[in-house]
Every structure is written in structure tokens, then in C-alpha cells.
Design a protein around this motif. Structure first.
Motif, PDB file in Angstrom:
ATOM      1  N   TYR A 524       0.836  -1.201   0.000  1.00 14.49           N
ATOM      2  CA  TYR A 524       0.000   0.000   0.000  1.00 14.49           C
ATOM      3  C   TYR A 524       0.872   1.252   0.000  1.00 14.49           C
ATOM      4  O   TYR A 524       2.004   1.243   0.484  1.00 14.49           O
ATOM      5  N   TYR A 525       0.311   2.307  -0.572  1.00 19.64           N
ATOM      6  CA  TYR A 525       0.899   3.640  -0.470  1.00 19.64           C
ATOM      7  C   TYR A 525       0.133   4.458   0.563  1.00 19.64           C
ATOM      8  O   TYR A 525      -1.104   4.382   0.640  1.00 19.64           O
ATOM      9  N   ASP A 526       0.858   5.268   1.327  1.00 19.94           N
ATOM     10  CA  ASP A 526       0.248   6.432   1.969  1.00 19.94           C
ATOM     11  C   ASP A 526       0.267   7.543   0.933  1.00 19.94           C
ATOM     12  O   ASP A 526       1.323   7.855   0.378  1.00 19.94           O
ATOM     13  N   VAL A 527      -0.882   8.127   0.648  1.00 16.18           N
ATOM     14  CA  VAL A 527      -0.964   9.161  -0.376  1.00 16.18           C
ATOM     15  C   VAL A 527      -1.317  10.496   0.275  1.00 16.18           C
ATOM     16  O   VAL A 527      -2.139  10.561   1.189  1.00 16.18           O
ATOM     17  N   ILE A 562      -5.466  16.238   0.935  1.00 18.14           N
ATOM     18  CA  ILE A 562      -6.154  14.962   1.107  1.00 18.14           C
ATOM     19  C   ILE A 562      -5.107  13.912   1.454  1.00 18.14           C
ATOM     20  O   ILE A 562      -4.102  13.770   0.757  1.00 18.14           O
ATOM     21  N   THR A 563      -5.319  13.188   2.537  1.00 17.74           N
ATOM     22  CA  THR A 563      -4.438  12.083   2.898  1.00 17.74           C
ATOM     23  C   THR A 563      -5.244  10.800   2.870  1.00 17.74           C
ATOM     24  O   THR A 563      -6.428  10.773   3.235  1.00 17.74           O
ATOM     25  N   GLY A 564      -4.608   9.736   2.445  1.00 15.75           N
ATOM     26  CA  GLY A 564      -5.306   8.465   2.349  1.00 15.75           C
ATOM     27  C   GLY A 564      -4.346   7.304   2.191  1.00 15.75           C
ATOM     28  O   GLY A 564      -3.131   7.446   2.349  1.00 15.75           O
ATOM     29  N   ARG A 565      -4.913   6.150   1.875  1.00 17.36           N
ATOM     30  CA  ARG A 565      -4.128   4.926   1.718  1.00 17.36           C
ATOM     31  C   ARG A 565      -4.709   4.136   0.552  1.00 17.36           C
ATOM     32  O   ARG A 565      -5.932   3.924   0.498  1.00 17.36           O
ATOM     33  N   VAL A 566      -3.829   3.714  -0.359  1.00 15.48           N
ATOM     34  CA  VAL A 566      -4.299   3.030  -1.565  1.00 15.48           C
ATOM     35  C   VAL A 566      -3.382   1.862  -1.904  1.00 15.48           C
ATOM     36  O   VAL A 566      -2.181   1.900  -1.619  1.00 15.48           O
ATOM     37  N   PRO A 567      -3.917   0.811  -2.534  1.00 15.54           N
ATOM     38  CA  PRO A 567      -3.060  -0.280  -2.993  1.00 15.54           C
ATOM     39  C   PRO A 567      -2.094   0.211  -4.082  1.00 15.54           C
ATOM     40  O   PRO A 567      -2.476   0.998  -4.955  1.00 15.54           O
ATOM     41  N   VAL A 568      -0.867  -0.256  -4.018  1.00 14.35           N
ATOM     42  CA  VAL A 568       0.115   0.089  -5.049  1.00 14.35           C
ATOM     43  C   VAL A 568      -0.380  -0.363  -6.424  1.00 14.35           C
ATOM     44  O   VAL A 568      -0.227   0.341  -7.429  1.00 14.35           O
ATOM     45  N   MET A 588       1.569  15.607  -5.283  1.00 10.38           N
ATOM     46  CA  MET A 588       1.161  14.318  -4.741  1.00 10.38           C
ATOM     47  C   MET A 588       2.374  13.570  -4.218  1.00 10.38           C
ATOM     48  O   MET A 588       3.402  13.492  -4.887  1.00 10.38           O
ATOM     49  N   THR A 589       2.252  13.029  -3.002  1.00 13.49           N
ATOM     50  CA  THR A 589       3.290  12.209  -2.392  1.00 13.49           C
ATOM     51  C   THR A 589       2.773  10.787  -2.266  1.00 13.49           C
ATOM     52  O   THR A 589       1.693  10.559  -1.711  1.00 13.49           O
ATOM     53  N   LEU A 590       3.528   9.832  -2.791  1.00 14.77           N
ATOM     54  CA  LEU A 590       3.215   8.422  -2.609  1.00 14.77           C
ATOM     55  C   LEU A 590       4.359   7.798  -1.827  1.00 14.77           C
ATOM     56  O   LEU A 590       5.502   7.817  -2.265  1.00 14.77           O
ATOM     57  N   ARG A 591       4.038   7.260  -0.657  1.00 19.27           N
ATOM     58  CA  ARG A 591       5.073   6.667   0.193  1.00 19.27           C
ATOM     59  C   ARG A 591       4.654   5.265   0.585  1.00 19.27           C
ATOM     60  O   ARG A 591       3.551   5.048   1.073  1.00 19.27           O
ATOM     61  N   PHE A 592       5.540   4.298   0.348  1.00 18.72           N
ATOM     62  CA  PHE A 592       5.240   2.917   0.708  1.00 18.72           C
ATOM     63  C   PHE A 592       4.927   2.829   2.193  1.00 18.72           C
ATOM     64  O   PHE A 592       5.682   3.308   3.035  1.00 18.72           O
ATOM     65  N   SER A 593       3.789   2.226   2.524  1.00 18.66           N
ATOM     66  CA  SER A 593       3.371   2.187   3.931  1.00 18.66           C
ATOM     67  C   SER A 593       3.205   0.770   4.453  1.00 18.66           C
ATOM     68  O   SER A 593       2.553   0.564   5.479  1.00 18.66           O
ATOM     69  N   VAL A 597      -4.216  -6.335   3.785  1.00 20.44           N
ATOM     70  CA  VAL A 597      -5.052  -7.329   3.106  1.00 20.44           C
ATOM     71  C   VAL A 597      -5.313  -6.912   1.653  1.00 20.44           C
ATOM     72  O   VAL A 597      -5.665  -5.757   1.375  1.00 20.44           O
ATOM     73  N   CYS A 598      -5.141  -7.851   0.751  1.00 24.62           N
ATOM     74  CA  CYS A 598      -5.301  -7.594  -0.692  1.00 24.62           C
ATOM     75  C   CYS A 598      -6.759  -7.276  -1.023  1.00 24.62           C
ATOM     76  O   CYS A 598      -7.678  -7.911  -0.493  1.00 24.62           O
ATOM     77  N   HIS A 599      -6.940  -6.302  -1.922  1.00 28.10           N
ATOM     78  CA  HIS A 599      -8.305  -5.878  -2.244  1.00 28.10           C
ATOM     79  C   HIS A 599      -8.991  -6.821  -3.229  1.00 28.10           C
ATOM     80  O   HIS A 599     -10.213  -6.825  -3.341  1.00 28.10           O
ATOM     81  N   ASN A 600      -8.233  -7.635  -3.975  1.00 27.00           N
ATOM     82  CA  ASN A 600      -8.829  -8.554  -4.953  1.00 27.00           C
ATOM     83  C   ASN A 600      -8.122  -9.906  -4.934  1.00 27.00           C
ATOM     84  O   ASN A 600      -7.535 -10.337  -5.933  1.00 27.00           O
TER      85      ASN A 600
END
Length: 645
Positions: A524-527, A562-568, A588-593, A597-600
Motif C-alpha cells: 500500500y501507499y500512503d498518499v 487529502i491524505t489516504g491509503r491506496v493499494p500500489v 502528490m506524495t506516494l510513500r510505501f506504507s 489485506v489484498c483488495h482482490n
């Protein structure tokens, strides 16, 4: 006094040009090179000069006011950030460049977080202040929001003298100093000492302004930096050092770069590396790509040595224990494709040489698919690797399409049992496997009594737990975030030999996985996004469609954050889309976090098509012996057949 300083920034902020100015003004180089002219002193490699970016962390030396400085010019591109992170761990101070033309950019925030984690005192230099339209108050406000409110203007230090504003600034942040200030005690030595201490303790962060390209503000900044920094190393103490870089010279000699934390290192010094003792055959003091040989080096220095074949990047040497841990790890894997006329052993040798220099590559030979695999940060790194392999080893290669690196864990505790007893072999291992926190990796505990199994064999089982990544059942991806406890085991005085406990341990681990719920994890990324108000809806919608989550947006000045978390997997190519609809004005900042759990999972499991019953390295079946012959017992029957139950 030795001082190691790192120059860090987002790509194109001017790090290398700034470093050139420092070296020029201190007479370390005769002419100032430029990245766009392909003649920068610290861009030693042809590939760096052709691409106009720093890829490798290289160092240069200069002296100033009696101090000996080593500067490390680090990569600014995110694909080469592991190289930057490895260099951070040997820095005494950091200078972070901010482009006044662009403000605080994404990767700079990642740099800041790493510097904070490793407790590196940090200075800022606001570069490109000569550009039209630069807004110093606006940039400082952005820095206060992104980094710290405790910013200190070094221009208030004139030729070492402290201005009233600077004394007041410091007094407001220390009760003892505030009392002195109120009493009219302006002893400069005491105040200067207090500022140095507050910088070292990360209580204040000095900044300066100028233009590296136009040579504006460099001398003033260097003078202030020199007056505000101190180091304290002891060359009389026991030797302690950290390995921070490995290279191979033009003759193929392995060169190990060390930061000496204490003590003195001499030629022919014997060093314990792992289980072996190796002798230093040469000491090299590098300045750019050139070096001079010396007979000894002392605490505080960066020194390169030959003769160490086993030491790895991050290792502690002498009195410095353990290895280093890194945050920036690749989330992509790619296969190496090469002509069949090139012997496999030669290609593996080339990539294992590169793996020693950059352990984040994690080069592996996948026996199952008969491919060499490397782990990478992004496609730019793959392009660079292609050229490096061609230039250094003469091989033309291609890479397969990068794929996401998945991992696996479990959701419930379980006991696993493994037995390995073909004729004249014997080992049995019982393990408890429990889910652990995200990011914990694999940890080991031991509840086995020495009456059941010798300490030596207990340590052997522990070694096998950590000797490699273990395959999960869903996709064959690496098992992580579990605590493995050795419950008990058994060997035989005559029949237990070298690999028996390895076989029993792997079978016990696998048998446990067969009995519990397995979970697929993805990176996941912290975005963090800074945009104009009219783009909020689009960004929030995109994050949702990418199976991400976000916090309520915040309005800071004229921007929305906006801060969030998204799958790479769903967001790795979003930067291009984002730049397009914001016309390059958003940040935009993408940082490995870490992994979650996998989304798919069903889709990924089907696509990878891993067959847990046909893995050449792993089986959950135990082997028992009867009437002089070994026979197999499947995992679901093995527990009842164990000798220790």
C-alpha cells in the motif's frame, strides 16, 4: 573534526549543483561542473551524465575552518531512494534542498520522514531564489506545515555574531536560556553552544536561501553551517563501524565503504564478518571517483577498504551490533530475459555482484520457472539496470513486465508438525505459528527444553526459519507477519545429519499453513495530495475507485490537502493521470506504507496460478520409516504419526 553531511532533495532541486559549489569554494575542485553540461564532479558514471540525474550516492571531501567534511550527494528520484536511505544512516547532518520555484515536493516529505526516524539534524537550503515570482513567505509557510514550525534563519548569524532576533528565537525555546535572556546575559559562546545542542537534538532546523546555479548565498550558508555544527568521535575507543556501501572497482575488487563510529582502523586489521575473520588489505579515501591509499583511518571518517568479502551493506562491525533496517523497499518484481548463448552462471554472477551493491534488488533464481528475478522500485530503475549490465558486463538484456510483490500471512494460530525419516536420517520439529502485527515480518521464539533437543539443533532450526523467504499456500509469495515458536523436536545421535532439521522444519511450517486460514497481502501507499478546490471531487473519486481510503480533506491556505491509503497495484500509474488533469499544479506524495489485506485476492490467486502441491522447494508431507523403508504421510494424517505426541 570530521563531519559527514548528506545533500538530499526531490529530483531536479539542484543537489548536485549545490555540492559542486561547496567543493569549488573550498578548493576541492578547480572548476564547477554542471549536470546539464555532463561534467559534474560527483556524477561519476556515464549513465548519470547521460540521464542528467543522480543514481548513485557518491562522496567528495573538503576542509573548512579546520574541519574535514565528507559530502554525500544522494539520488533524488524515487526509483533510487533505497540508495539514499542507506546513505542517511551514516550522516552527521543533512542539508535538504527545496526548490523555491516548485515548493515542497512529494519525495522531499519522504526524505524528511527518514531523517526524523534516524534522528539526523537537518538544515534546509531554499534554492533557485533567483527565479521570478518566488514567494519566500509562502515557501516557509509550506515548510512549516510539511516539516516543522521551528525554522531558524541562518542569515541572522553574521560572521559568527548572533543577532538579537536569533538570541530571542532560541530563548523562547529553552527555559534556562530564557532566564539568561531576561537577566541580560548575552554570553555568545553559551548561546552558540545552546544553538548547536538544539540543532543536534532536532529542536530547531536552520535554513538559508540562495541559488546554487548562480552562486548566491552558498558561502554564507557554508559559514553558518560550519559554526553551528559539531561532532564528537573518539578514536581511542574500541573499533565500531557501519557498512553503508559496496562497490567493485575496475579490476573487479570488492570495495567496502565504512563509517567509523569509534576507534582506529589500520591496514591488516582483522575484522569479524559473520562467522569468518577477514583482514583489511587496503584503506582508500575516496574523493569523487579517485582515491588515495592511507595506512589508517579514525573515528568520524568514511573510509573504503578491500579484503572484506563477506560484509554486507548495513552490517555493524566491531563494537557496533546488528544490521540496519530499511523503510524503502521495492514493491515490484521483474524477470531478467537474456540470450540463451549467455551461460546462466555468468548472468547470475553479474546480478549477484549488483545485488551486493544494492541489496534491495533481492536477486533470486526461481527454480520453478527457471528465471532470474529482481525487485525494483519502478520502470526507470529497470532502464538503468539494462544499461549498467551492458556497460559493466557486456550483456544485452531485457526485463519482463514488472509485477506487484505480494505476501501472505495467516489469520489464526496453529501448530505445525514435520517429520523427516528416510533410511538413516531422522528429525522431528513441532512449531506454533501465530499471526503478528502488520509489518512485523517473521519473529522467532523458543519453548523447547534442552532435554528434548540440544541447543545446537535448536539454533539450527532457528537458522532454517530465517535462511530464506518461505512460500505461502495461496500464491507462493513470501510468508510474513507471523510469530514462529519452536515447541519441541527430536534428533538421533547416529542418524541425524546436516539437512534433516531443515527438511523437518520446512514440513512443519507447511503443515501448519495447511490447517489454518491464509491471507493474501499487497503493498500500500500512503498518499498525500495538495490540490485546488475544484479538483477535490475528482481525486476523492479516483481514490475510491482505486480501492483506497481517505481522511476528511483539510483546507490549508488556498490548497486542499487529502491524505489516504491506496493499494500500489491500483495507484502506481496515477501520477501521470494526476499531473494531466491538474496541469502539473497539484502535488502528490506516494510513500510505501507496508502490506495489508489484498483488495482482490481471488483475481490475484487465479492469475498467478500457484499449485501448492507442486512446489519443488516445499511439501507438507512428512516422511516416516518402517521396516527399513521410508514412506510418505500426508499433512492431514501427519500429526497423529508424530513421535513426540
Amino acid at each position: 573534526m570530521f563531519k559527514t553531511i548528506g545533500i538530499l532533495a526531490h529530483v531536479d532541486a539542484g543537489k548536485t549543483t549545490f555540492s559542486e559549489q561547496l567543493l569549488f569554494h573550498t578548493n576541492s575542485i578547480r572548476t564547477r561542473g554542471r549536470v546539464d553540461h555532463q561534467d559534474a564532479f560527483l556524477d561519476n558514471h556515464e549513465i548519470e551524465r547521460n540521464r542528467g540525474i543522480t543514481i548513485f550516492a557518491e562522496q567528495g571531501n573538503f576542509t573548512y575552518n579546520g574541519s574535514t567534511y565528507t559530502i554525500i550527494d544522494t539520488p533524488g528520484h524515487v526509483d533510487f531512494s533505497p540508495e539514499m536511505e542507506r546513505a542517511i544512516q551514516v550522516m552527521d547532518y543533512a542539508i535538504v534542498l527545496i526548490s523555491a520555484a516548485d515548493g515542497v515536493e512529494g519525495h522531499t516529505e519522504t526524505v524528511w520522514q527518514l531523517l526524523q526516524k534516524h534522528r539526523i539534524p537537518t538544515f534546509f537550503f531554499l534554492n533557485k531564489m533567483d527565479r521570478e515570482g518566488t514567494d519566500l513567505p509562502g515557501i516557509l509557510n509550506e515548510m512549516r506545515m510539511s516539516f516543522s514550525t521551528e525554522l531558524m534563519d541562518v542569515s541572522q548569524l553574521k560572521e559568527g555574531a548572533l543577532s538579537d532576533e536569533l538570541i530571542e528565537f532560541i530563548a523562547e525555546r529553552d527555559e534556562e536560556l530564557l532566564e539568561r535572556y531576561m537577566e541580560g546575559d548575552y554570553d555568545e559562546d553559551a548561546w552558540r553552544s545552546a544553538i548547536r545542542r538544539m540543532i543536534q537534538e532536532l529542536q530547531v532546523f536552520p535554513y538559508g536561501c540562495g541559488s546554487a546555479l548562480k552562486d548566491i548565498g552558498i558561502n554564507e550558508f557554508l559559514d553558518a553551517f560550519d559554526r553551528l555544527t559539531v561532532t564528537d568521535y573518539c578514536k581511542e575507543s574500541d573499533l565500531a563501524a557501519r557498512v553503508y556501501k559496496i562497490r567493485h572497482d575496475e579490476n573487479g575488487n570488492r570495495v567496502t565503504f565504512l563509517k567509523l563510529m569509534s576507534g582506529t582502523l589500520r591496514v591488516r586489521h582483522e575484522i569479524h564478518t559473520g562467522t569468518t575473520v577477514e583482514k583489511v588489505t587496503q584503506l582508500r579515501r575516496y574523493n569523487g571517483k579517485k582515491y588515495t591509499t592511507v595506512d589508517h583511518a579514525v573515528a568520524g571518517e568514511l573510509i573504503a577498504v578491500t579484503g572484506l568479502a563477506e560484509a554486507a551493506i548495513g552490517d555493524g562491525i566491531g563494537a557496533l551490533p546488528g544490521g540496519a533496517a530499511y523503510d524503502l523497499i521495492p514493491t515490484l518484481r521483474s524477470s531478467v530475459r537474456f540470450d540463451s548463448s549467455i551461460p546462466l552462471k555468468d548472468m547470475l554472477h553479474a546480478f549477484r555482484t549488483l545485488d551486493a551493491e544494492d541489496p534491495s534488488l533481492q536477486v533470486v533464481w526461481d527454480e520453478h520457472v527457471q528465471e532470474v528475478h529482481v525487485h525494483v522500485m519502478g520502470v526507470i530503475q529497470l532502464e538503468v539496470l539494462k544499461q549498467v549490465v551492458r556497460d559493466r558486463f557486456g550483456y544485452d538484456i531485457e526485463f519482463g513486465q514488472p509485477t506487484i510483490l505480494y505476501k501472505e500471512t495467516i489469520s489464526a494460530p496453529v501448530n505445525g508438525y514435520g517429520h523427516f525419516e528416510p533410511l538413516k536420517h531422522y528429525a522431528e520439529v513441532h512449531l506454533r505459528i501465530e499471526p503478528a502485527e502488520r509489518g512485523a515480518g517473521i519473529t522467532f521464539a523458543n519453548e523447547c527444553h534442552a532435554n528434548d533437543l540440544s541447543i545446537g539443533n535448536q539454533n539450527l532450526i532457528k537458522h532454517h526459519i530465517f535462511e530464506q523467504d518461505h512460500h505461502g499456500l495461496l500464491t507462493g509469495s513470501a510468508l510474513t507477519d507471523v510469530k514462529i515458536t519452536l515447541l519441541t523436536g527430536r534428533g538421533h545421535n547416529e542418524h541425524t545429519s546436516g539437512g534433516d532439521f531443515r527438511e523437518a522444519t520446512f514440513r512443519a511450517l507447511r503443515q501448519g499453513l495447511e490447517k489454518t486460514d491464509n491471507v493474501l497481502l499487497e503493498p500500500y501507499y500512503d498518499v498525500k495530495v495538495k490540490i485546488d478546490m475544484d479538483h477535490i471531487g475528482r481525486v476523492l473519486s479516483d481514490i475510491q475507485q482505486a480501492h483506497g481510503t481517505f481522511d476528511p480533506p483539510e483546507t490549508i491556505g488556498e490548497k486542499t490537502v487529502i491524505t489516504g491509503r491506496v493499494p500500489v497495484a491500483t495507484f502506481m500509474e496515477y501520477s501521470t493521470i494526476f499531473a494531466s488533469f491538474t496541469n502539473g499544479k497539484g502535488a502528490m506524495t506516494l510513500r510505501f506504507s507496508g502490506y495489508d489485506v489484498c483488495h482482490n485476492p481471488e483475481e490475484v490467486i487465479e492469475r498467478i496460478g500457484y499449485n501448492k502441491d507442486a512446489d519443488p522447494e516445499y511439501t507438507s508431507t512428512s516422511i516416516f520409516c518402517a521396516k527399513g523403508k521410508g514412506y510418505a504421510v500426508p499433512w492431514n494424517e501427519a500429526e497423529e504419526a508424530m513421535h513426540l505426541l
